[in-house]
Scaffold this motif. Structure first.
Motif, mmCIF file in Angstrom:
data_model
loop_
_atom_site.group_PDB
_atom_site.id
_atom_site.type_symbol
_atom_site.label_atom_id
_atom_site.label_comp_id
_atom_site.label_asym_id
_atom_site.label_seq_id
_atom_site.Cartn_x
_atom_site.Cartn_y
_atom_site.Cartn_z
ATOM 1 N N SER A 51 40.692 32.273 27.453
ATOM 2 C CA SER A 51 40.303 33.654 27.145
ATOM 3 C C SER A 51 38.787 33.820 27.162
ATOM 4 N N ARG A 52 38.066 32.782 26.740
ATOM 5 C CA ARG A 52 36.595 32.887 26.790
ATOM 6 C C ARG A 52 36.113 32.985 28.234
ATOM 7 N N GLN A 55 36.626 36.403 29.652
ATOM 8 C CA GLN A 55 35.593 37.348 29.189
ATOM 9 C C GLN A 55 34.334 37.255 30.048
ATOM 10 N N GLN A 56 33.992 36.018 30.424
ATOM 11 C CA GLN A 56 32.797 35.845 31.256
ATOM 12 C C GLN A 56 33.034 36.325 32.685
ATOM 13 N N VAL A 93 42.171 40.185 27.213
ATOM 14 C CA VAL A 93 40.928 40.464 27.931
ATOM 15 C C VAL A 93 41.187 41.463 29.062
#
Ligand code: KG4
Ligand code: ZN
Length: 340
Positions: A51-52, A55-56, A93
């Protein structure tokens, strides 16, 4: 509403790939994917890291998809996004991004079931690709899914078989891990299988009722087999790697084809479409071709970029739902266990 000039932006973020695609009247103008390499060192997808990374990636990936398609945000007619099934953090996201973009542009938002996406990918307008006629059977095989679906119509589908434990891609990946191969192991097992003897070692097929699948027993059987053989010969795996890979692949394909045969017999449907990352496997492709001769099947295998997780398949579902004016509200929520 004009059915002549429809531009859809599709967004996919259900697992470890951030993807965006722009579609014009059912044809793909761009299909951009950012793969997340970070999971390789863990031998599987780590949800929090996924998920991180989404986001990027999401803003640059969408930007690139529009740019490649030479389409502006203002030209878009709707935003389609994967609502589920998948990893909750990852889905959130894409869902939040799609909602904000549709709201900002004041255009319809379309929620898409990822599994329907894999199936309806066969309806992307591609020169030279013949679409399956309705009804047909769709087998979706990947690292996350193993399903046989009877497709009566675009949005009228019955899941007639699915795995009760691991997905078929996991069977490849977990077997590969036991053999010391990298992640994901499917492509390497496929490559080595071509050089080995598929009958060298025998693994029993699981007995599962009906059209359901089970793959976790196979993984355990392979583990015990490797442990036993390496006790007798510590170099057993490296000396027999191609034969082991060929035998594992042969067993997995046998399991899939047995159930397809049964599904085709029970439903009387001979049009068979496959999707998902495992459909890249050369053995399964050959087995389907053989099925054409042996069982009178007509088989449909889409372009590789439309079989692994991608946003073009989300855009085509968006396009078909747009034609039916089937839109989502702004309060739609991601759903990790969304069913077909
Ligand atoms: O559809 P996909 O890219 O992602 C999801 O899991 O949703 O599928 C990835 C899976 C992995 O398990 C990988 O090992 C498997 O597809 N795979 C293969 C082959 N190429 C990819 N399995 C067997 N043979 C292949 N050639
Ligand atoms: Zn998928």
């Amino acid at each position: 509403m004009s059915s002549q000039n429809i531009y859809i932006l599709g967004i996919e973020s259900s697992c470890d790939d951030t993807a965006a695609s722009v579609m014009h009247n059912g044809k793909i103008l761009s299909n951009v994917i950012a793969n997340q390499k970070i999971h390789e060192e863990y031998g599987g997808v780590v949800p929090e890291l996924a998920s991180r990374a989404h986001q990027q990636n999401i803003v640059p990936v969408v930007h690139q998809a529009l740019k490649k398609a030479n389409v502006t945000k203002e030209q878009l007619n709707a935003i389609a996004f994967t609502r589920g099934p998948g990893l909750m953090g990852s889905l959130l996201v894409g869902t939040s991004f799609a909602k904000s973009l549709a709201y900002g542009l004041d255009i319809p938002l379309i929620d898409v079931n990822h599994m329907q996406g894999h199936i309806l990918a066969h309806f992307i307008d591609e020169e030279g690709y013949e679409k399956p006629p309705l009804p047909f059977l769709a087998m979706t095989i990947s690292g996350g899914h193993t399903q046989i679906v009877k497709v009566n119509d675009y949005f009228d589908m019955d899941v007639i078989g699915e795995t009760i434990d691991d997905a078929v891609g996991e069977a490849f990946d977990k077997s590969g891990k036991i053999l010391g191969l990298g992640y994901p192991a499917g492509p390497e097992i496929d490559k080595r299988a071509k050089l080995g003897n598929p009958k060298a070692f025998k693994f029993t097929k699981p007995k599962v009722d009906g059209l359901n699948f089970s793959f976790s027993g196979l993984k355990t059987a392979i583990l015990y087999f490797v442990q036993k053989e390496t006790k007798a010969n510590p170099n057993f795996v490296e000396e027999n790697l191609n034969d082991i890979c060929a035998s594992i692949q042969h067993t997995i394909i046998g399991i899939l084809i047995d159930k397809l045969k049964k599904a085709s017999k029970e439903t009387g449907i001979k049009h068979i479409a496959i999707g998902g990352g495992v459909s890249a496997n050369s053995g399964i492709r050959q087995a389907l071709k053989d099925g054409e001769k042996k069982f009178g099947w007509t088989t449909y295998v889409p372009k590789f970029e439309f079989t692994t997780d991608n946003a073009a398949m989300i855009a085509i579902v968006g396009h078909l739902k747009y034609l039916q004016e089937d839109f989502a509200e702004q309060d739609v929520v991601a759903s990790a266990r969304l069913k077909i």
